[in-house]
Write a protein that holds these residues in place. Structure first.
Motif, PDB file in Angstrom:
ATOM      1  N   ILE A 221       0.858  -1.186   0.000  1.00  0.00           N
ATOM      2  CA  ILE A 221       0.000   0.000   0.000  1.00  0.00           C
ATOM      3  C   ILE A 221       0.895   1.236   0.000  1.00  0.00           C
ATOM      4  O   ILE A 221       1.743   1.405   0.878  1.00  0.00           O
ATOM      5  CB  ILE A 221      -0.944   0.012   1.207  1.00  0.00           C
ATOM      6  N   ASP A 222       0.724   2.074  -1.012  1.00  0.00           N
ATOM      7  CA  ASP A 222       1.532   3.282  -1.182  1.00  0.00           C
ATOM      8  C   ASP A 222       0.627   4.513  -1.236  1.00  0.00           C
ATOM      9  O   ASP A 222      -0.535   4.416  -1.641  1.00  0.00           O
ATOM     10  CB  ASP A 222       2.309   3.240  -2.505  1.00  0.00           C
ATOM     11  N   PRO A 223       1.171   5.684  -0.917  1.00  0.00           N
ATOM     12  CA  PRO A 223       0.464   6.922  -1.268  1.00  0.00           C
ATOM     13  C   PRO A 223       0.474   7.070  -2.783  1.00  0.00           C
ATOM     14  O   PRO A 223       1.479   6.739  -3.434  1.00  0.00           O
ATOM     15  CB  PRO A 223       1.281   8.015  -0.585  1.00  0.00           C
ATOM     16  N   VAL A 224      -0.616   7.549  -3.347  1.00  0.00           N
ATOM     17  CA  VAL A 224      -0.684   7.656  -4.812  1.00  0.00           C
ATOM     18  C   VAL A 224       0.363   8.639  -5.338  1.00  0.00           C
ATOM     19  O   VAL A 224       0.810   8.523  -6.478  1.00  0.00           O
ATOM     20  CB  VAL A 224      -2.109   8.041  -5.255  1.00  0.00           C
ATOM     21  N   GLU A 225       0.783   9.580  -4.487  1.00  0.00           N
ATOM     22  CA  GLU A 225       1.824  10.530  -4.893  1.00  0.00           C
ATOM     23  C   GLU A 225       3.154   9.836  -5.191  1.00  0.00           C
ATOM     24  O   GLU A 225       4.008  10.401  -5.871  1.00  0.00           O
ATOM     25  CB  GLU A 225       2.032  11.574  -3.791  1.00  0.00           C
ATOM     26  N   LYS A 226       3.332   8.614  -4.711  1.00  0.00           N
ATOM     27  CA  LYS A 226       4.591   7.899  -4.931  1.00  0.00           C
ATOM     28  C   LYS A 226       4.726   7.385  -6.356  1.00  0.00           C
ATOM     29  O   LYS A 226       5.812   7.001  -6.789  1.00  0.00           O
ATOM     30  CB  LYS A 226       4.686   6.727  -3.941  1.00  0.00           C
ATOM     31  N   LYS A 227       3.648   7.396  -7.139  1.00  0.00           N
ATOM     32  CA  LYS A 227       3.693   6.770  -8.468  1.00  0.00           C
ATOM     33  C   LYS A 227       4.565   7.484  -9.499  1.00  0.00           C
ATOM     34  O   LYS A 227       5.123   6.753 -10.335  1.00  0.00           O
ATOM     35  CB  LYS A 227       2.268   6.608  -8.993  1.00  0.00           C
ATOM     36  N   PRO A 228       4.749   8.768  -9.642  1.00  0.00           N
ATOM     37  CA  PRO A 228       4.056   9.828  -8.917  1.00  0.00           C
ATOM     38  C   PRO A 228       2.825  10.341  -9.683  1.00  0.00           C
ATOM     39  O   PRO A 228       2.869  10.530 -10.903  1.00  0.00           O
ATOM     40  CB  PRO A 228       5.114  10.930  -8.842  1.00  0.00           C
ATOM     41  N   LEU A 229       1.745  10.527  -8.941  1.00  0.00           N
ATOM     42  CA  LEU A 229       0.544  11.174  -9.468  1.00  0.00           C
ATOM     43  C   LEU A 229       0.119  12.232  -8.455  1.00  0.00           C
ATOM     44  O   LEU A 229      -0.217  11.901  -7.318  1.00  0.00           O
ATOM     45  CB  LEU A 229      -0.587  10.163  -9.679  1.00  0.00           C
ATOM     46  N   MET A 230       0.154  13.487  -8.861  1.00  0.00           N
ATOM     47  CA  MET A 230      -0.177  14.594  -7.967  1.00  0.00           C
ATOM     48  C   MET A 230      -1.597  15.109  -8.140  1.00  0.00           C
ATOM     49  O   MET A 230      -2.108  15.834  -7.284  1.00  0.00           O
ATOM     50  CB  MET A 230       0.806  15.746  -8.178  1.00  0.00           C
ATOM     51  N   HIS A 231      -2.228  14.737  -9.268  1.00  0.00           N
ATOM     52  CA  HIS A 231      -3.551  15.277  -9.582  1.00  0.00           C
ATOM     53  C   HIS A 231      -4.601  14.181  -9.689  1.00  0.00           C
ATOM     54  O   HIS A 231      -5.633  14.363 -10.330  1.00  0.00           O
ATOM     55  CB  HIS A 231      -3.505  16.076 -10.890  1.00  0.00           C
ATOM     56  N   PHE A 232      -4.344  13.049  -9.064  1.00  0.00           N
ATOM     57  CA  PHE A 232      -5.270  11.915  -9.105  1.00  0.00           C
ATOM     58  C   PHE A 232      -5.571  11.500  -7.669  1.00  0.00           C
ATOM     59  O   PHE A 232      -4.824  10.779  -7.047  1.00  0.00           O
ATOM     60  CB  PHE A 232      -4.652  10.761  -9.892  1.00  0.00           C
ATOM     61  N   HIS A 233      -6.681  12.056  -7.145  1.00  0.00           N
ATOM     62  CA  HIS A 233      -7.114  11.763  -5.777  1.00  0.00           C
ATOM     63  C   HIS A 233      -5.984  11.953  -4.766  1.00  0.00           C
ATOM     64  O   HIS A 233      -5.537  10.997  -4.125  1.00  0.00           O
ATOM     65  CB  HIS A 233      -7.701  10.353  -5.693  1.00  0.00           C
ATOM     66  N   PRO A 234      -5.473  13.184  -4.649  1.00  0.00           N
ATOM     67  CA  PRO A 234      -4.343  13.455  -3.750  1.00  0.00           C
ATOM     68  C   PRO A 234      -4.615  12.973  -2.328  1.00  0.00           C
ATOM     69  O   PRO A 234      -5.724  13.103  -1.808  1.00  0.00           O
ATOM     70  CB  PRO A 234      -4.220  14.983  -3.792  1.00  0.00           C
ATOM     71  N   GLY A 235      -3.581  12.412  -1.721  1.00  0.00           N
ATOM     72  CA  GLY A 235      -3.695  11.945  -0.345  1.00  0.00           C
ATOM     73  C   GLY A 235      -4.292  10.563  -0.196  1.00  0.00           C
ATOM     74  O   GLY A 235      -4.358  10.040   0.919  1.00  0.00           O
ATOM     75  N   SER A 236      -4.695   9.952  -1.299  1.00  0.00           N
ATOM     76  CA  SER A 236      -5.302   8.623  -1.218  1.00  0.00           C
ATOM     77  C   SER A 236      -4.240   7.529  -1.227  1.00  0.00           C
ATOM     78  O   SER A 236      -3.075   7.764  -1.560  1.00  0.00           O
ATOM     79  CB  SER A 236      -6.287   8.411  -2.369  1.00  0.00           C
ATOM     80  N   ARG A 237      -4.673   6.324  -0.891  1.00  0.00           N
ATOM     81  CA  ARG A 237      -3.778   5.170  -0.884  1.00  0.00           C
ATOM     82  C   ARG A 237      -4.070   4.300  -2.099  1.00  0.00           C
ATOM     83  O   ARG A 237      -5.203   4.213  -2.565  1.00  0.00           O
ATOM     84  CB  ARG A 237      -3.964   4.346   0.395  1.00  0.00           C
TER      85      ARG A 237
END
Length: 323
Positions: A45-61
């Motif tokens: 389980i990663d933060p979505v920002e790690k993908k990195p995606l900054m504009h796709f449901h920020p703060g979600s897992r």
């Protein structure tokens, strides 16, 4: 029976039981088979920002998984033990697509990410995961280099909700020397994704000293992005660290990263980010209308959120993405 795998631009010609360049796709009785289907290297389980995606449901897992293999041969690969594996020892988890989707729901992850190694080489597995997720209201992300044939990309991206595509450089010479691949098919994939699909798209460029870091190359890349994709596709410039077969140079300097950032902003790109560095100002999202910070970040932590229904709370400008 000898056959040609036309899944990617390599067009590997395979004898019976022979595997392609990617190691994953094999000729089995005259049919190309994805040998890693239903087998992955682990689920995290990663933060979505790690993908990195900054504009796709920020703060979600996001529930992340990978397999082994890759259809590129990047000398600087950060995950080469899995991407360049020549055996199956990493494939320790058995998980059917439906199980992965149910696991995401159980773990309260609104998305599943096909990542770690190149999901294009396990496209059938990724496609079925995305289909199972869509049936259950879970979204799917792919992190990819985009090196796929025009014939197969439609099926691969059919149920994908967001992608980060790694645009590794902006010359054929760079791709040939450092990735053992070609630039043209990658640009075709990126433009097709931006124009022919509804999925959210972000791009990443690893800035490598003495390889793809010339200011002219970066400028041409940014001009291509604005001309072909528009100004709202976010671009991530990431710092290089010596790894795998490319250990003869220093990490990317802060000055060079900042120059890449400035070039992209001058080209008109609204959202530019710097990665692999500790720089909250350059990890945060800024309104292109009034210039205020609308999403503050420190690493993968959200420190400020000034959006309402995807609009800046200061001036009302629409911020592109799934926000």
């Amino acid at each position: 029976m000898r056959i040609t795998c036309r899944h990617c631009p390599r067009n590997c010609v395979l004898d019976e039981e022979q595997r392609g360049y990617c190691f994953v796709r094999q000729n089995q009785h005259g049919k190309i088979v994805c040998t890693t289907y239903g087998r992955c290297t682990g689920l995290n389980i990663d933060p979505v920002e790690k993908k990195p995606l900054m504009h796709f449901h920020p703060g979600s897992r996001t529930l992340s998984l990978g397999t082994v293999g890759c259809n590129l041969g990047c000398l600087f690969c950060q995950n080469w033990k899995m991407s360049h594996a020549m055996d199956d020892r990493f494939l320790t988890v058995l998980a059917e697509p439906e199980e992965i989707a149910e696991m995401a729901i159980k773990q309260r992850c609104p998305s599943v990410s096909c990542t770690y190694n190149e999901p294009i080489v396990w496209a059938e597995y990724a496609h079925d995961i995305a289909a199972a997720c869509r049936e259950r209201g879970v979204q799917t992300v792919v992190v990819t280099a985009g090196y796929i044939s025009a014939e197969d990309r439609r099926l691969f991206f059919e149920n994908i909700d967001a992608a980060n595509i790694d645009l590794k450089g902006f010359s054929d010479a760079f791709y040939e020397k450092y990735c053992h691949a070609g630039l043209g098919p990658v640009l075709d994939t990126i433009e097709w994704c931006a124009k022919e699909t509804d999925m959210w798209l972000e791009l990443t460029n690893l800035v490598i000293p003495r390889a793809n870091d010339s200011l002219e190359m970066i400028r041409r890349m940014c001009d291509w992005i604005t001309a072909r994709l528009g100004v709202d596709v976010p671009v991530h410039f990431s710092a290089f660290f010596p790894h795998h077969k490319l250990v003869d140079r220093l990490p990317t300097s802060w000055e060079q990263l900042k120059k890449a950032y400035d070039i992209a902003r001058r080209a008109g790109i609204h959202h530019v980010y710097l990665g692999n560095v500790n720089a909250p100002q350059y990890e945060s999202t800024w309104c292109p209308g009034c210039g205020q910070m609308v999403i503050g970040r420190e690493g993968y932590r959200i420190t400020q959120f000034s959006l309402k229904n995807g609009h800046c709370t200061y001036c009302g400008t629409t911020i592109a993405g799934h926000l």
